[in-house]
Write a protein that holds these residues in place. Sequence first.
Motif, PDB file in Angstrom:
ATOM      1  N   ARG A 183      -2.516 -55.512  68.255  1.00 13.76           N
ATOM      2  CA  ARG A 183      -3.563 -56.529  68.058  1.00 13.76           C
ATOM      3  C   ARG A 183      -4.825 -55.860  67.542  1.00 13.76           C
ATOM      4  NH1 ARG A 183      -4.089 -61.302  72.464  1.00 13.76           N
ATOM      5  NH2 ARG A 183      -5.152 -62.219  70.678  1.00 13.76           N
ATOM      6  N   TYR A 184      -5.496 -56.589  66.656  1.00 14.35           N
ATOM      7  CA  TYR A 184      -6.698 -56.054  66.013  1.00 14.35           C
ATOM      8  C   TYR A 184      -7.890 -56.912  66.415  1.00 14.35           C
ATOM      9  CZ  TYR A 184      -3.645 -53.138  63.200  1.00 14.35           C
ATOM     10  OH  TYR A 184      -2.729 -52.209  62.794  1.00 14.35           O
ATOM     11  N   PRO A 185      -8.620 -56.546  67.485  1.00 15.91           N
ATOM     12  CA  PRO A 185      -9.737 -57.378  67.938  1.00 15.91           C
ATOM     13  C   PRO A 185     -10.846 -57.495  66.903  1.00 15.91           C
ATOM     14  CG  PRO A 185      -9.723 -55.269  69.072  1.00 15.91           C
ATOM     15  CD  PRO A 185      -8.446 -55.346  68.312  1.00 15.91           C
ATOM     16  N   THR A 186     -10.930 -56.512  66.023  1.00 16.88           N
ATOM     17  CA  THR A 186     -11.981 -56.537  65.012  1.00 16.88           C
ATOM     18  C   THR A 186     -11.723 -57.628  63.972  1.00 16.88           C
ATOM     19  OG1 THR A 186     -11.766 -54.164  65.284  1.00 16.88           O
ATOM     20  CG2 THR A 186     -13.364 -54.917  63.669  1.00 16.88           C
ATOM     21  N   PHE A 187     -10.460 -58.052  63.870  1.00 15.75           N
ATOM     22  CA  PHE A 187     -10.120 -59.060  62.869  1.00 15.75           C
ATOM     23  C   PHE A 187      -9.576 -60.307  63.553  1.00 15.75           C
ATOM     24  CE2 PHE A 187     -10.056 -54.982  60.826  1.00 15.75           C
ATOM     25  CZ  PHE A 187     -10.746 -55.211  59.647  1.00 15.75           C
ATOM     26  N   GLY A 188     -10.338 -60.846  64.475  1.00 16.26           N
ATOM     27  CA  GLY A 188      -9.969 -62.103  65.107  1.00 16.26           C
ATOM     28  C   GLY A 188      -8.859 -61.991  66.130  1.00 16.26           C
ATOM     29  N   GLY A 189      -8.459 -60.765  66.443  1.00 13.16           N
ATOM     30  CA  GLY A 189      -7.441 -60.583  67.478  1.00 13.16           C
ATOM     31  C   GLY A 189      -6.053 -60.965  67.040  1.00 13.16           C
ATOM     32  N   PHE A 190      -5.737 -60.882  65.737  1.00 15.32           N
ATOM     33  CA  PHE A 190      -4.378 -61.219  65.317  1.00 15.32           C
ATOM     34  C   PHE A 190      -3.398 -60.163  65.813  1.00 15.32           C
ATOM     35  CE2 PHE A 190      -5.512 -58.508  61.657  1.00 15.32           C
ATOM     36  CZ  PHE A 190      -4.361 -57.775  61.507  1.00 15.32           C
ATOM     37  N   GLU A 191      -2.144 -60.590  65.955  1.00 14.72           N
ATOM     38  CA  GLU A 191      -1.106 -59.691  66.461  1.00 14.72           C
ATOM     39  C   GLU A 191      -0.089 -59.448  65.365  1.00 14.72           C
ATOM     40  OE1 GLU A 191       0.384 -60.865  70.202  1.00 14.72           O
ATOM     41  OE2 GLU A 191       1.745 -59.162  70.405  1.00 14.72           O
ATOM     42  N   SER A 192       0.283 -58.174  65.201  1.00 15.78           N
ATOM     43  CA  SER A 192       1.190 -57.826  64.117  1.00 15.78           C
ATOM     44  C   SER A 192       2.262 -56.892  64.656  1.00 15.78           C
ATOM     45  CB  SER A 192       0.398 -57.127  63.012  1.00 15.78           C
ATOM     46  OG  SER A 192       1.273 -56.400  62.185  1.00 15.78           O
ATOM     47  N   SER A 193       3.418 -56.912  64.026  1.00 16.79           N
ATOM     48  CA  SER A 193       4.412 -55.924  64.444  1.00 16.79           C
ATOM     49  C   SER A 193       4.347 -54.682  63.561  1.00 16.79           C
ATOM     50  CB  SER A 193       5.815 -56.527  64.399  1.00 16.79           C
ATOM     51  OG  SER A 193       6.047 -57.046  63.120  1.00 16.79           O
ATOM     52  N   GLN A 194       3.379 -54.689  62.630  1.00 19.00           N
ATOM     53  CA  GLN A 194       3.152 -53.499  61.812  1.00 19.00           C
ATOM     54  C   GLN A 194       1.907 -52.795  62.304  1.00 19.00           C
ATOM     55  OE1 GLN A 194       2.879 -55.649  58.033  1.00 19.00           O
ATOM     56  NE2 GLN A 194       4.226 -54.058  57.218  1.00 19.00           N
ATOM     57  N   PHE A 272      -6.708 -51.040  53.715  1.00 14.24           N
ATOM     58  CA  PHE A 272      -6.583 -51.502  55.097  1.00 14.24           C
ATOM     59  C   PHE A 272      -7.327 -52.815  55.287  1.00 14.24           C
ATOM     60  CE2 PHE A 272      -8.444 -51.914  59.317  1.00 14.24           C
ATOM     61  CZ  PHE A 272      -7.273 -52.014  60.061  1.00 14.24           C
ATOM     62  N   GLU A 273      -8.550 -52.873  54.750  1.00 15.31           N
ATOM     63  CA  GLU A 273      -9.330 -54.098  54.940  1.00 15.31           C
ATOM     64  C   GLU A 273      -8.618 -55.287  54.295  1.00 15.31           C
ATOM     65  OE1 GLU A 273     -12.985 -54.815  52.987  1.00 15.31           O
ATOM     66  OE2 GLU A 273     -13.967 -55.526  54.814  1.00 15.31           O
ATOM     67  N   ASN A 274      -8.047 -55.035  53.117  1.00 20.72           N
ATOM     68  CA  ASN A 274      -7.263 -56.065  52.437  1.00 20.72           C
ATOM     69  C   ASN A 274      -6.138 -56.569  53.311  1.00 20.72           C
ATOM     70  OD1 ASN A 274      -8.117 -56.857  50.008  1.00 20.72           O
ATOM     71  ND2 ASN A 274      -7.302 -55.063  48.907  1.00 20.72           N
ATOM     72  N   TRP A 275      -5.353 -55.581  53.816  1.00 21.56           N
ATOM     73  CA  TRP A 275      -4.179 -55.920  54.641  1.00 21.56           C
ATOM     74  C   TRP A 275      -4.636 -56.703  55.869  1.00 21.56           C
ATOM     75  CZ3 TRP A 275      -3.167 -54.409  59.714  1.00 21.56           C
ATOM     76  CH2 TRP A 275      -1.903 -54.798  60.205  1.00 21.56           C
ATOM     77  N   ALA A 276      -5.710 -56.235  56.513  1.00 20.80           N
ATOM     78  CA  ALA A 276      -6.144 -56.845  57.766  1.00 20.80           C
ATOM     79  C   ALA A 276      -6.624 -58.270  57.531  1.00 20.80           C
ATOM     80  CB  ALA A 276      -7.245 -56.004  58.404  1.00 20.80           C
TER      81      ALA A 276
END
Lengths: 329, 652
Positions: A183-194, A272-276
């Motif tokens: 999970r990326y809290p910096t980007f809205g807390g989305f969850e990814s399996s990557q 990375f920013e693009n992907w996120a």
Amino acid sequence: MTNQTTNSTGQVHHIRRMTVIWIILSIVADVLYSIFVAAHIPPGRLTETAAKDQTDFNILIEMAIPVLLGVWIYLSYSLYVWGDKRNPNEAFSGDAARGNTKVQASWIVITTVTVLFLAGFGTWALVVDHGSGGGQGPNPAFAPAGALKAETAALLGRATWSPGSTNVLPVQVIGQQWKFTYRYPTFGGFESSQLMVPANTTIAFNVTSLDVIHSFWAYQLGVKADANPQVNDVAFTTTKDPGTFIVRCSELCGIWHGSMYNNGAVLSQTAFENWATTTEAANAANTALLPAFAWTYVPDANGASGGYYPDGTLTPYSPSEVYGAKQPS
Amino acid sequence: MTISEERSTEVSGASSGHPHESRGLSWTQRPGILSQNVITALVFAVIGYVIGHWFGNYLSSGYTYIANSGQNSISNTLALAFGVLGWLGGIGALNYPVAKLFGVDGLEEESPVDNWTKYFRYSLDHKVVGLQYVVGVLLFMFTGGLLAMAVRAELLNPTTHLFSPDTYIKIVSEHGTIMMMMATSIIVGPLGNYFVPLMIGARRMAFPRIEALSFWIFTAGYMVIFSALPYGGFPTGWTGYAPLQTQSGPGMVSYLLGFAVIGLGMILAGFNQAVTIINYRAPGMTWSRVPIFVWSILATASLLTLATPVLFAGGLFGLLDKTVQTTFYVTEHGGSSYLWQNLFWFFGHPEVYIMALPGFGIAGEILPVFTRRPLFAYKVAAAGMIGVALLSFFVWQHHLFQSGINPDMRPLFMLTTELISIPTGFIFLVGMGTLYRAKIRLEIPMLFVLALFFNFLIGGVTGVFLSDVPVNVTVHGGFFVLSHFHYTIMGGLLFAFMAGLYYWLPKMTGKMMNKKIGKIHFWMMFVFFNLTFFPMFIIGLLGQPRRVFTYASNLQGLNDFSSVSAFILGLSFLVFFYNLVWSMWIKPEIAPPNPWESLGLEWQTASPVPAYNFERIPVIMTDPYRYSEPGAPDYADLGTSEPSAPSKHSLA
């Protein structure tokens, strides 16, 4: 030759001989090692942490080689020179054979100094490298500058990161049987399996588990932290250039432990920013269903999603408040 | 009363129970269908199992959660526990305590009739128990070894699987647990029980009943842990980490109860050894005259006694979690997943030294014999063992460096772990010092001891790597660790056990092991041990975690190399068994009374060793290792009428 290696009483200077062989072989082996092997030692140099772990390993090897060689040379020399077939005389005995204060004292002093040096060096490496990529529990003692601030901001949903910023990037690693999600809290807390991380950035991995104990081992990043249920285990690393790495579970977690692995990548900061941001947008519908970002999650009685302690206080988790759903009685 | 007077009264007290006196045997000891032996034990164990199973079902039949789960851990636990009680009752271990409990006097076990059946009975003779242990640990080792072969067979290929991941992980777990349980007793049990009384000039162990009990508990523990397989196995590895433990099926009960049962035997055995060594030394055997093997057993015994209770308690907590739904290890309900890790490793690290120290002792005992030199720096060796034993209680959290527990304590545990290499290094000082200008005879026991130094050096040095936290990040939980502890336990302890067997079997059985087959065995075992486990350091560094059924395809070459070597290593044990059968039964060669010309007290008494070891209690005259010293006094005055066995000060 004989004159050089015997003393006045005609006794062969065994120790001197062995020492000469030992010094020569040790130097040769250490030099060969540092030229041909040292650069290839895992975990490589993808991150600052990995590079330092590799250097530490190499320093230990360079110290271990003379120790190993010392004992091996001594053993081989003894067997060759003092085997009973070559050596029909009475064995050396008397008081000197029972012990030798000088030898014993110097052995104890040398081993003690070596060991204390190793412990001191290890501690120094651990502290200056902010825990060397190892899991430090919920209150990391050796955090890099700005990391704790970023962690607090992440929990409050205020963490920011953009290309060129020096902010620490918190990433949450959630282990469960038998996969890792991130999970990326910096980007809205989305969850990814990557697992994607930006280059030249300090990452704070917050590792937790939903069920049993796992261990998050990002091999080339030089990061390893156990994932314990209800525990936020924090590990730091600072990435360097882009590259790929593998993540494996290194704590036995049940039947499919062996296949609990996936690949990750260090991307350039803009990539990375693009992907996120892309993933954040694509996952937005899913993210809305997830529990709010928290350090730990309790799978609820329905076995779905997670409950949480919203602000780190001990407010008990209540699914009916969070979801409006009633617990089965 | 002086000490020696006290000793002589004690001795006369001991000899009043001499088996050859004309007192009648109780019915339990008579040969025949009704006497108690391993068969009655088995029958009683089965009956106990059935009763326990019924009782468990009876107790828990009203609980819907048990009915719904389809799994009744209460009845599993009680079945196994009653089975163990049945086993102990059936062999006769409970006769005396139960009789005492009810105030019945006069029931005293005699040593059973002196024929081969005594090895299948409850015997109070430490020499019988020693040989029983030899067979017991070999059986243990053989089972664990077969499982290891299965593990290596699965790892031959990363994608083609011999076993399902489920079966594989259960094989791995069973292999680890059986081997670890076996290794705690492999030297203390057989060689400790047999030789400690002989080496300290005692007629028996301090507590012969506890000694016999510890052996029969050990066998019961073996069966309990083996019962995990028919119960469906357990997936946690030998470390049994909770909450995976809490989540696992009925095989886990066998693991937890098995460790508790074996643990009980370990506590009893350790306690017995410590008391024997402290109180039963012959007159004149001051602490500076105690053979170094006895020192090592004393240090081990203190670890067994002090560390094992923690495992015992930990296992019981786990059983409570599984049976009556307590939550010691369940974080979500107020327990902690760290609790088991802490309890387990607080036992587990001293246990590692339980597996190392007796090996050092055997090395120290054998080196002087085959170098014809006194043991170099004897006091340093003894201090090293005590130092290792003490420090081993302060290092356990190095198993948890990356777990997030006490992260700021890591420098401390790094320091203590590295400190322990100082007393361990003493053993190398002693070994190397003894070799200096010696007269080295490369007999088979000596070969195994030299191999121990070679292997343990690699195991020890890689231990320093593991204790260094930055390096630990890379190697923790991988094959590097696995290789490291196989180098210390198998490369150290098992080689020492083999050295001990080749060295002492002539005394125990009166027959020499065949030297030629022995040499084949040694070289096969030594070479292929290293070829099996050295590649694993590299496999681990290249990123293969432990206990996986699949791995990166680029590691297949190394894994195959290791597997094939492991199969040949397995074959070397068949060579050993072949040698054992050949030398003991097929073509026995009668051993001379003192084949290695040792000065040790155990070789000075008659061969075969009489029922109470010494005709008279020997008096120790001097230090134990005065080799190559013409004119040195004999180690012990045996006080026999005929001249004592000539002590050999030189090879001539």
